[in-house]
Structures are given as structure tokens and as C-alpha cells.
Design a protein around this motif. Structure first.
Motif, mmCIF file in Angstrom:
data_model
loop_
_atom_site.group_PDB
_atom_site.id
_atom_site.type_symbol
_atom_site.label_atom_id
_atom_site.label_comp_id
_atom_site.label_asym_id
_atom_site.label_seq_id
_atom_site.Cartn_x
_atom_site.Cartn_y
_atom_site.Cartn_z
ATOM 1 N N ALA A 29 0.805 -1.219 0.000
ATOM 2 C CA ALA A 29 0.000 0.000 0.000
ATOM 3 C C ALA A 29 0.841 1.273 0.000
ATOM 4 C CB ALA A 29 -0.921 0.000 1.222
ATOM 5 N N ARG A 148 -5.854 1.853 2.436
ATOM 6 C CA ARG A 148 -5.637 1.476 1.035
ATOM 7 C C ARG A 148 -5.755 -0.036 0.856
ATOM 8 N NH1 ARG A 148 0.032 4.909 0.763
ATOM 9 N NH2 ARG A 148 -0.838 6.939 1.348
ATOM 10 N N ARG A 151 -4.938 -1.994 -2.568
ATOM 11 C CA ARG A 151 -3.551 -2.208 -2.964
ATOM 12 C C ARG A 151 -2.966 -3.469 -2.332
ATOM 13 N NH1 ARG A 151 -0.398 3.635 -2.852
ATOM 14 N NH2 ARG A 151 -1.959 4.878 -3.980
#
Length: 305
Positions: A29, A148, A151
Motif C-alpha cells: 500500500a 488502502r 492495494r
């Protein structure tokens, strides 16, 4: 409780297999917590150790028959002490997550802790048990990814898949397993290794219509390096864990299954290293892999399973 009894209760050497979860998520991330992210593995470790203590609390009656030498049935640790330790470690993990990542981290840390407690107290002996444990480890990877999660979806899936195979196989540690569970674990290991290697391959970026796709000779050196490193770490992981699981598939007696389970518990470190190397953090990946021999030596003193 004596310190030695606590070490055995929480299977302390196995905690070395945990920091790579959140580090793999953080690397994928782009390190969302910055320098504070280095504290996130401590939260993961607290959740893991809590789960180990809670596991023995939940299994105290079964262990009295099958593993009377364990800390609780042997009388070295009282059930209430194990439960209090699990609760305290869970609270510590949530506190660290909140301090490092605020509400964003807490929104993921709470499900990690909930999955661990659900597994030990409710799901472990049900068909859903391995899936719940896999969810806990996959969420632990996302804990490092902060806000995130997309990701880190691939590393979370790889670690969850590995955990699913190892947990399913571990059910045969006492009475033996089956060829099918050994082969299933081997399949999840292979899939996780392939995913880690594929994740490191250079991505196609935007290009003009007359551009040609990059060849190996035109790829940036950094891209080549991380792809090669990730493939090497993934092959090491698949070789060590897969070999033991293949043995359990051929001869699924209890002793062989225990050996394969131990290899799987420790071997996730190699998977972490491959996933981290694929992001370009090759030095960190090497550092993670160095924990493998330490865990292997320590497991001869305190069993990780």
C-alpha cells in the motif's frame, strides 16, 4: 504463572511468523502510516499471542485427554489466567492500532481480533474453522495497508490462502489426516507462491499507440531486480512448505502431519518475504526471511503447534 509456562502457553516462537503480515500489507500500500507503520506488527503480535492463549483456554478439556502436558491441563496455568492474558493482549493490540493508525486502523483491527476470538471460542471445531482463521490472517495483512486495502488485496489473499491450507491440514495433528487435505494444502501453497511471483512482474503503463511492449532487455533494472528477488523467495517458500505438505499427502499419519503443520506455520515467513520483495523492499524481505531459522531453532524448545 511462571514465565516459562507463559512462553509455552502462547507458543512464543511462532510470533516471529506474524510481523510479515502487516509489513506485506504496508509495503503493497506504499507505507500509509509512514514511520509509525513499524509499530503495526506489534499490534499483530498481540492479537496472535492472545489467540494462542485463548486457544488453550478453549481446548482445556480436550487437551486434558490428548495433550495433558500443556500448561492448563497440567495445572501450571489456571484457565482464568489464560483468559485474562488473552483479553489483556487483545486490548493491547487494539490500543497500539489506535495509536498508530487512528480510526482507520481500528476499523480493521477490531475484525482481526473478533475473528481470532470467534475461531477459538466458536468456529474451530466446525467446518468454517479454517476459513475464519484465514480471514483473520488476511485482515491482518490489510491492517498494515491502512486506508488502502485494494492495494494489499493480493498479498492478503495469498496469506489467507496459505493459512486456509495449513489450518485445514493441522486438524490431523493428533489422529492423522488424509491424502486429500495434504494435497489441498499443497495446492494453496503453490497458488500463494505463484501469486507472490506474479505480483512482482512489471506492470504495463500508459503508452502511445506506436510504442512496443517492454522486453526483458528494456525493463528498468529495479523492476528486474524485484521480480527476480520475489521469484526466488517464492520458490524458497514453495519448496520448504510444499515439500513437507507433499510428505503429509503421501503419509498422512499424525507425526507427519504435525511436521508439515509446523513447516507451514514457520514457512509463511518465506511468503511474506516474497510479497515484500515484489514491492522493491528487498532488504526488508531479506530481514524477514532471516527470522525463519530463528523460528525453526526456537520451535525445538517450544512447539509452535
Amino acid at each position: 504463572m511462571r514465565a516459562r509456562d507463559v512462553v509455552e502457553l502462547v507458543r512464543l516462537p511462532a510470533v516471529l511468523t506474524i510481523p510479515g503480515d502487516s509489513l506485506a500489507g504496508g509495503a503493497a500500500a506504499g507505507w500509509p502510516y509512514g514511520t509509525r507503520g513499524w509499530a503495526m506488527p506489534a499490534a499483530s503480535a498481540c492479537f496472535y499471542l492472545a489467540g494462542m492463549a485463548l486457544n488453550d483456554y478453549a481446548d482445556r478439556e480436550l487437551d486434558a485427554v490428548e495433550r495433558p502436558e500443556r500448561p492448563i491441563p497440567s495445572g501450571r496455568v489456571r484457565p482464568g489466567e489464560a483468559l485474562a492474558l488473552a483479553a489483556g493482549l487483545t486490548g493491547a493490540g487494539l490500543g497500539i492500532a489506535a495509536a498508530v493508525g487512528g480510526r482507520t486502523a481500528v476499523r480493521i483491527a477490531v475484525p482481526v481480533a473478533a475473528a481470532a476470538w470467534t475461531y477459538d471460542l466458536v468456529a474451530k471445531d466446525t467446518p468454517a474453522g479454517p476459513a475464519v482463521m484465514a480471514a483473520a490472517r488476511g485482515l491482518d495483512v490489510l491492517l498494515g495497508a491502512g486506508g488502502r486495502p485494494r492495494r494489499a488485496a493480493l498479498p492478503a489473499s495469498a496469506v489467507a490462502g496459505h493459512t486456509l491450507g495449513v489450518t485445514t491440514l493441522s486438524r490431523g495433528e493428533v489422529h492423522g489426516g488424509s491424502r486429500r487435505t495434504g494435497l489441498a494444502a499443497l495446492a494453496t501453497t503453490t497458488s500463494a507462491a505463484v501469486a507472490a511471483a506474479v505480483a512482482a512482474l512489471p506492470r504495463r503503463r500508459g503508452r502511445r499507440a506506436d510504442d512496443t511492449l517492454p522486453t526483458d532487455d528494456t525493463l528498468p533494472t529495479d523492476d528486474k531486480r524485484r521480480a527476480v528477488a520475489a521469484a526466488a523467495f517464492a520458490a524458497t517458500y514453495a519448496g520448504t512448505v510444499g515439500r513437507a505438505q507433499a510428505g503429509a499427502a503421501r503419509t498422512p499419519d499424525a507425526a507427519t502431519v504435525r511436521t508439515a503443520t509446523g513447516a507451514g506455520v514457520r514457512g509463511v515467513i518465506g511468503l511474506h518475504a516474497a510479497l515484500v520483495a515484489g514491492t522493491g523492499a528487498i532488504g526488508l524481505a531479506g530481514g524477514l526471511l532471516a527470522a525463519g531459522p530463528i523460528a525453526r531453532l526456537a520451535s525445538k524448545v517450544v512447539s509452535p503447534t
